[in-house]
Design an enzyme around this catalytic site. Structure first.
Site, PDB file in Angstrom:
ATOM      1  N   ASN A 100      74.966  12.271  71.198  1.00 21.79           N
ATOM      2  CA  ASN A 100      75.950  13.082  72.054  1.00 21.79           C
ATOM      3  C   ASN A 100      76.988  12.363  72.988  1.00 21.79           C
ATOM      4  O   ASN A 100      77.935  13.003  73.136  1.00 21.79           O
ATOM      5  CB  ASN A 100      75.293  14.095  72.487  1.00 21.79           C
ATOM      6  CG  ASN A 100      74.866  15.157  71.539  1.00 21.79           C
ATOM      7  OD1 ASN A 100      75.477  15.331  70.422  1.00 21.79           O
ATOM      8  ND2 ASN A 100      73.983  16.116  71.864  1.00 21.79           N
TER       9      ASN A 100
ATOM     10  N   PHE B 140      66.605  14.103  69.985  1.00 18.15           N
ATOM     11  CA  PHE B 140      66.909  12.790  70.562  1.00 18.15           C
ATOM     12  C   PHE B 140      68.531  12.903  70.747  1.00 18.15           C
ATOM     13  O   PHE B 140      69.116  11.644  70.781  1.00 18.15           O
ATOM     14  CB  PHE B 140      66.717  12.085  69.588  1.00 18.15           C
ATOM     15  CG  PHE B 140      65.490  11.847  68.698  1.00 18.15           C
ATOM     16  CD1 PHE B 140      64.274  12.548  69.359  1.00 18.15           C
ATOM     17  CD2 PHE B 140      65.522  11.651  67.238  1.00 18.15           C
ATOM     18  CE1 PHE B 140      63.071  12.733  68.452  1.00 18.15           C
ATOM     19  CE2 PHE B 140      64.553  12.033  66.636  1.00 18.15           C
ATOM     20  CZ  PHE B 140      63.251  12.663  67.246  1.00 18.15           C
ATOM     21  N   CYS B 141      69.196  13.835  71.218  1.00 17.60           N
ATOM     22  CA  CYS B 141      70.611  14.079  71.606  1.00 17.60           C
ATOM     23  C   CYS B 141      71.386  13.302  70.389  1.00 17.60           C
ATOM     24  O   CYS B 141      72.710  12.738  70.671  1.00 17.60           O
ATOM     25  CB  CYS B 141      70.925  13.095  72.709  1.00 17.60           C
ATOM     26  SG  CYS B 141      70.195  13.650  74.061  1.00 17.60           S
ATOM     27  N   ASN B 142      71.003  13.329  68.957  1.00 23.73           N
ATOM     28  CA  ASN B 142      71.650  12.865  67.964  1.00 23.73           C
ATOM     29  C   ASN B 142      71.999  14.337  67.090  1.00 23.73           C
ATOM     30  O   ASN B 142      71.267  14.230  66.285  1.00 23.73           O
ATOM     31  CB  ASN B 142      71.089  11.747  67.384  1.00 23.73           C
ATOM     32  CG  ASN B 142      71.870  11.113  66.251  1.00 23.73           C
ATOM     33  OD1 ASN B 142      72.786  11.761  65.529  1.00 23.73           O
ATOM     34  ND2 ASN B 142      71.702   9.883  66.003  1.00 23.73           N
TER      35      ASN B 142
END
Ligand SMILES: Cc1ncc(COP(=O)(O)O)c(C=O)c1O
Length: 491
Positions: free
Chosen positions: A151, A409-411
């Site tokens: 992100n 996982f901020c993805n």
């Protein structure tokens, strides 16, 4: 755990470990050649085994050796270090240490100082923000990113939007979560002429472990793009040689590589690409001079233009200590080690079955080792195929003293592809004020809050992955999970 489970044959119990380890050693002679790392773990990372911790979140953060702390502390104890923005003796001492670390970072990545600058930042995110906020986006310009991105890369689209440039995403193909052959070329080519164009992709996915082709760098540059290679998840276990690939911008976080210090990252940037950036402000440390009555601000150049205020001059010397530590072990050794252990883990996870023969796991991303790193994302499955709530996995992992990451996982993009969330699914999923992550998950119909991520690193040993499989086996024949799991607040 259910009655059915108690009657199952247990494969990964403590008693069988020696047999497994022996077979593993014979199957992976290259691993046996990395035995020095086991010794290092016993001496420099003894706290892991003393505390009984199984650490498998290296993509989240690396682990430091005791020698790194000692060396850094000895340096601090034996020095008087002042703010480097001066020329006095203590200031000059700090400057010398910072510049030495800067040269060491460039040398580590084989980046010629004639071609690259090393800008110290707080972390990889800080490096990405520098590029995003300064890139000359404008009408007719474009920001292109793969779905697979952290992100902190996705956020660059806000800078692009504010300056009138368009953002386009290159989708991934399930189940491998790679970009289909030839697809990127179409995205690189199918753009109007003119305008500044910035393309970003991760060298290694922090979600699936996929290693995207570094050949993309030259392919994009030949078509007039500037390229960000997000190397944050790649460089802890793989060598990045900036004399053979020449991306314009490379963000890294040092704590991911060698655990200590936190709070220092870098943007490695080609000088010619840096010259294209326009900083949106000036600050202490980035100007030759500025005045308040004449509206004058004369920018510095090179790395100095991008290092706002005082750099982290006490911790930056510890980066050089960490790089020497990695050099002594050798990235080749680290890569071979995680490849052997990762291959074993990937196979063992996929071999887990419930008593009725149904799969107990679903791995996202490549099922075999080729073209991937040692980060594996997966979910446990109930015997009826439903995904096991990742919050329950957290509870059981904690009871085993196992550290893994759960969630997205901020993805966001890799997660959307893994969980088959499409643009159509998202229509109407308005995220209102006061909503939490649980509300979003319900709205888009995701089967759970995310995946489980196991990532291997510098001092992972066979016992770690074996103990992890003992824990994983507990999910075979799993009945209902408790209903009182904590709410998910944010990803
Ligand atoms: C691929 C990737 N990029 C960027 C980041 C952001 O790193 P940091 O949080 O250190 O800024 C991470 C962190 O996990 C990452 O894995």
């Amino acid at each position: 755990m259910s009655t059915a489970q108690r009657s199952r044959e247990v494969r990964f119990d403590t008693a069988a470990r020696a047999t497994f380890e022996d077979a593993f050693g014979k199957a992976h002679p290259a691993f046996a050649a990395t035995a020095a790392v086991d010794e290092l773990r016993a001496t420099q990372y003894a706290r892991l085994d003393e505390r009984g911790d199984v650490y498998l979140d290296y993509t989240g953060g690396g682990l430091y050796a005791e020698s790194q702390l000692e060396e850094h502390l000895a340096l601090l104890r034996g020095s008087v270090l002042g703010n480097p923005h001066s020329v006095n003796p203590t200031s000059s001492a700090s400057t010398a240490l910072v510049e030495s670390a800067r040269a060491a970072v460039l040398a580590f990545f084989n980046a010629s100082p004639d071609e690259y600058a090393c800008i110290f930042t707080p972390n990889a995110t800080g490096a990405l923000r520098l590029v995003g906020e300064s890139y000359p986006f404008g009408a007719g310009g474009r920001f292109l990113a793969t779905f697979d991105n952290h992100n902190s890369v996705n956020g660059i689209r806000e800078f692009a939007r504010a300056k009138g440039a368009e953002t386009t995403y290159v989708p991934l193909e399930a189940p491998d979560l790679r970009v289909a052959d030839g697809l990127l070329e179409a995205y690189l080519t199918d753009v109007p002429a003119g305008g500044h164009k910035l393309f970003a992709f991760p060298a290694q996915s922090n979600f699936s472990g996929v290693k995207h082709p570094l050949d993309w760098v030259a392919a994009a540059q030949q078509r007039g793009w500037h390229v960000i290679v997000d190397a944050a998840a790649f460089v802890p276990t793989s060598a990045l040689d900036l004399s053979t690939r020449h991306p314009d911008f490379v963000p890294v976080s040092f704590y991911k590589m060698f655990g200590y210090p936190t709070g220092v990252g870098a943007l490695l940037a080609r000088h010619d690409a840096l010259e294209q950036l326009h900083r949106p402000w000036f600050s202490g440390g980035t100007v030759v001079t500025a005045n308040v009555q004449g509206d004058l601000a004369v920018p510095l150049s090179g790395h100095a233009l991008f290092e706002d205020g005082t750099v982290n001059y006490l911790n930056i010397p510890a980066v050089e200590v960490g790089l020497r530590h990695i050099d002594r072990i050798g990235l080749g050794t680290i890569s071979r080690r995680v490849q052997a252990l990762g291959t074993w883990l990937l196979g063992a996870l996929q071999s887990l079955r419930h008593s009725d023969g149904s799969p107990a796991t679903r791995v996202y991303g490549p099922k075999r080792w080729e073209g991937r790193g040692a980060t594996v994302a997966f979910n446990f499955l109930h015997p009826d195929g439903r995904v096991v709530d990742e919050r329950y996995v957290d509870v059981i992992a904690a009871a085993h003293r196992i550290s893994v990451r759960t969630g997205c996982f901020c993805n966001s993009g890799a997660g959307e592809t893994a969980f088959s969330v499409s643009r159509e699914t998202l229509i109407g999923a308005e995220f209102g004020e006061g909503m939490i992550l649980d509300d979003y998950i319900r709205l888009v119909g995701m089967p759970t809050g995310g995946a489980i991520r196991v990532s291997l690193g510098l001092v992972t040993n066979f016992a770690d992955v074996y103990r992890f499989m003992g824990f994983a086996e507990e999910f075979c024949d799993l009945g209902a999970v408790p209903p009182d799991l904590p709410p998910r607040l944010a990803c």
